[in-house]
Design a protein around this motif. Sequence first.
Motif, PDB file in Angstrom:
ATOM      1  N   UNK A 312      35.146  -8.654  28.083  1.00 58.68           N
ATOM      2  CA  UNK A 312      35.466  -7.257  28.323  1.00 58.68           C
ATOM      3  C   UNK A 312      35.205  -6.441  27.066  1.00 58.68           C
ATOM      4  N   UNK A 313      34.885  -5.172  27.270  1.00 58.51           N
ATOM      5  CA  UNK A 313      34.658  -4.261  26.157  1.00 58.51           C
ATOM      6  C   UNK A 313      35.457  -2.995  26.432  1.00 58.51           C
ATOM      7  N   UNK A 314      36.350  -2.651  25.508  1.00 61.63           N
ATOM      8  CA  UNK A 314      37.132  -1.418  25.655  1.00 61.63           C
ATOM      9  C   UNK A 314      36.250  -0.264  25.193  1.00 61.63           C
ATOM     10  N   UNK A 315      35.797   0.559  26.132  1.00 62.45           N
ATOM     11  CA  UNK A 315      34.823   1.591  25.797  1.00 62.45           C
ATOM     12  C   UNK A 315      34.997   2.784  26.720  1.00 62.45           C
ATOM     13  N   UNK A 316      34.112   3.758  26.563  1.00 63.41           N
ATOM     14  CA  UNK A 316      34.155   4.979  27.375  1.00 63.41           C
ATOM     15  C   UNK A 316      32.831   5.156  28.104  1.00 63.41           C
ATOM     16  N   UNK A 317      32.934   5.713  29.297  1.00 66.18           N
ATOM     17  CA  UNK A 317      31.752   6.018  30.098  1.00 66.18           C
ATOM     18  C   UNK A 317      31.822   7.480  30.519  1.00 66.18           C
ATOM     19  N   UNK A 318      30.669   8.106  30.625  1.00 69.25           N
ATOM     20  CA  UNK A 318      30.635   9.495  31.070  1.00 69.25           C
ATOM     21  C   UNK A 318      29.506  10.261  30.403  1.00 69.25           C
TER      22      UNK A 318
END
Length: 432
Positions: A312-318
């Motif tokens: 898993x990778x804690x990240x942001x999308x948008x």
Amino acid sequence: MNAEQFFNQKSILDLSFFNFKNAITAAYFANQDFEILRTNDNFRAFFPLLGNVSNVSMFDVLEQLGLPGVQIDTYKSELLENGSVLLPKVEISANGEDRIYSLLSTFTQDADFTYLNGIQGQFVDRTAEWSLRKEREELLEQKLRDRELIEAKSRELQNLATRLAKYLSPQIYKSIFSESEDTSHVHRRKTLNIFFSDIVQFTDLSDTLEPERLADVVNSYLSEMTNIALECGGTIDKFIGDAIMVFFGDPETEGEAEDALRCVEMAVRMQERVAQLQSKWRKKGVTNGLKVRMGIATGFCTVGNFGSDQRLDYTVLGSPVNLASRLQSVAEPNKIVMDENTFNLVETVVSADLAGEFQPRGFARPVRYYELKTLAQEARHEVQKQLSHVGKHVEVMLYDSGDIRGAIEELREIQNKFEALLAKNEKDASPP
């Protein structure tokens, strides 16, 4: 005339040994020459291999029971020297099993009946007690082994956590290790400030520098930028080669305007630090120095853990993520550009020029962007104090050579305070 002349010797002996007949111990009575005269029923029950032991030397009995010579010698010497003896642990194989006894013996004295003078003794079966003691010792040893194992595992976990912390932003690390429940599938929609930066013409640099020098330069650059990002409260998302992605507003937020200001301040401080380190990098073979361009965008993003069951990778999308990356790519070397949303949040404390507009792939309308010129000094946060003065102790923390002069001045002020305090104490202590 003695009283013993009026009584039968055998009767007196039987009477004196009456209390031992039904004792739970293996009791015996021997004369002063260590010849056994009486034993109770338990003596024969404990040691059936002995048979009838009347008129047999106690030393022969002990030897037949399998006592080592050292214990037999102790039994004899202590009885003769002290009048009594205690052998706390006598290991005897009886009835096909190993048992543990204690042997207590003492000389008896009787002024009226001389034939009662002799040795009275008892074998006490302590097998159960020693078994419990052994179990207790084994449990204690096991507890010690378990404690050592737990401590070793704790050290391993601590070392693992320390290594893991290098791969995670402190905010994410804290969020992961403070949560008692699995939140790997929790995602949130939030307004975030996204920052991207990269080194101009890094590919050419990587082709000209030796691997060791290249690693030294890149690692020093990323370390310096990381320190600034953390000081400003940013969450480091990832390093992509020489590129850095940082976001503000999650998992902790100071509010949209404050998050945007910290993001801009971080970019300004990064550019300042890059300028300060140019001479250092030139000495390492970067002839033209490093030029860094930066882009900032603000908007709604989905933040959380993304990936597979294995990783898993804690990240942001948008779209703000894509926009920040594109803004960074259109920025001039050593410049910072931002989208209109970011500019609107910080416009009262920055000086910025409209740099133009472009339509990134996937966007329905053209995007206006601004090039940052200056950030008002009063808007910048005092992230670290140069000196920490607590009680009689002063701690000096310098982050670059530009802080030295200010640190010296503050040390002088602290010295003056201490001298004034010393003079006051001396005055108060002097006699009137």
